[in-house]
Design an enzyme around this catalytic site. Sequence first.
Site, PDB file in Angstrom:
ATOM      1  N   ASP A  77      -0.314   5.041   0.839  1.00 30.46           N
ATOM      2  CA  ASP A  77      -0.665   6.037   1.854  1.00 30.46           C
ATOM      3  C   ASP A  77      -0.555   5.457   3.259  1.00 30.46           C
ATOM      4  O   ASP A  77      -1.122   4.401   3.568  1.00 30.46           O
ATOM      5  CB  ASP A  77      -2.087   6.553   1.628  1.00 30.46           C
ATOM      6  CG  ASP A  77      -2.227   7.288   0.312  1.00 30.46           C
ATOM      7  OD1 ASP A  77      -1.264   7.944  -0.101  1.00 30.46           O
ATOM      8  OD2 ASP A  77      -3.304   7.184  -0.315  1.00 30.46           O
ATOM      9  N   ASP A 109       0.873  -1.169   0.000  1.00 25.02           N
ATOM     10  CA  ASP A 109       0.000   0.000   0.000  1.00 25.02           C
ATOM     11  C   ASP A 109       0.914   1.225   0.000  1.00 25.02           C
ATOM     12  O   ASP A 109       2.107   1.120   0.318  1.00 25.02           O
ATOM     13  CB  ASP A 109      -0.890  -0.020   1.238  1.00 25.02           C
ATOM     14  CG  ASP A 109      -1.762   1.208   1.350  1.00 25.02           C
ATOM     15  OD1 ASP A 109      -2.327   1.634   0.332  1.00 25.02           O
ATOM     16  OD2 ASP A 109      -1.853   1.760   2.464  1.00 25.02           O
TER      17      ASP A 109
END
Length: 233
Positions: free
Chosen positions: A22, A20
Amino acid sequence: MTTLSQTKEIFRRADAVCFDVDSTIIREEGIDELAKFCGVGDAVTEMTRKAMGGSVTFKTALTERLSIIRCSREQVNKLITDHPPQLTTGIKELVDTLHQRNVKVFLVTGGFCCIVEHVATQLSIPLHHVYANRLKFYFNGEYAGFDETQPTSESNGKGKVISMLKEKHGFKNVVMIGDGATDLEACPPANAFIGFGGNVVRQQVKEKSLWLLQRGSLHWDHDSGVHVLNERN
């Protein structure tokens, strides 16, 4: 049911690692930073919290947040120039180590290509290894929506990307690393999930992760693969 020791072994033997972006690869939530830059930070931050916690569908949260922000192409470009994303401490070294071990690294995120590709370049990750959402703009640069055909715009979209990667490349061991509910739900088809709480700890991820990396800087450890100071097993 995969055990902690099995999770660590899968990571050591991984063909590919999907991160991922963020609050994992970078310290902040890109959409929240964009919202602040556009003067609507408070309203959007609360919606992000709900989305990452899994209390609303990702697509609903994405649509609502972007309808509040309505950023222009110029604002996005200025954000990247004036406030470039800040890498999580140790992440470049970890990605470099994975590359040295011939592990394929992918960025699979609900963030936006225009920001994520900037991050990928810093980490020497090929842009065709980026799976993210795409903002759309009118010819005059005003906001026109987002590309709803991207799998990352949907709930379970990260799992769809991982399934596609396994089918396309024949990967046997794929690990997903992230901080949010959308990362957690990508396992399976990911063979293992590692929760990351070095920037923010999501309650659902904390409760359901066999391996949660909570604080400190990420680095490679020979015995356990990725390691973080004061991790919780």
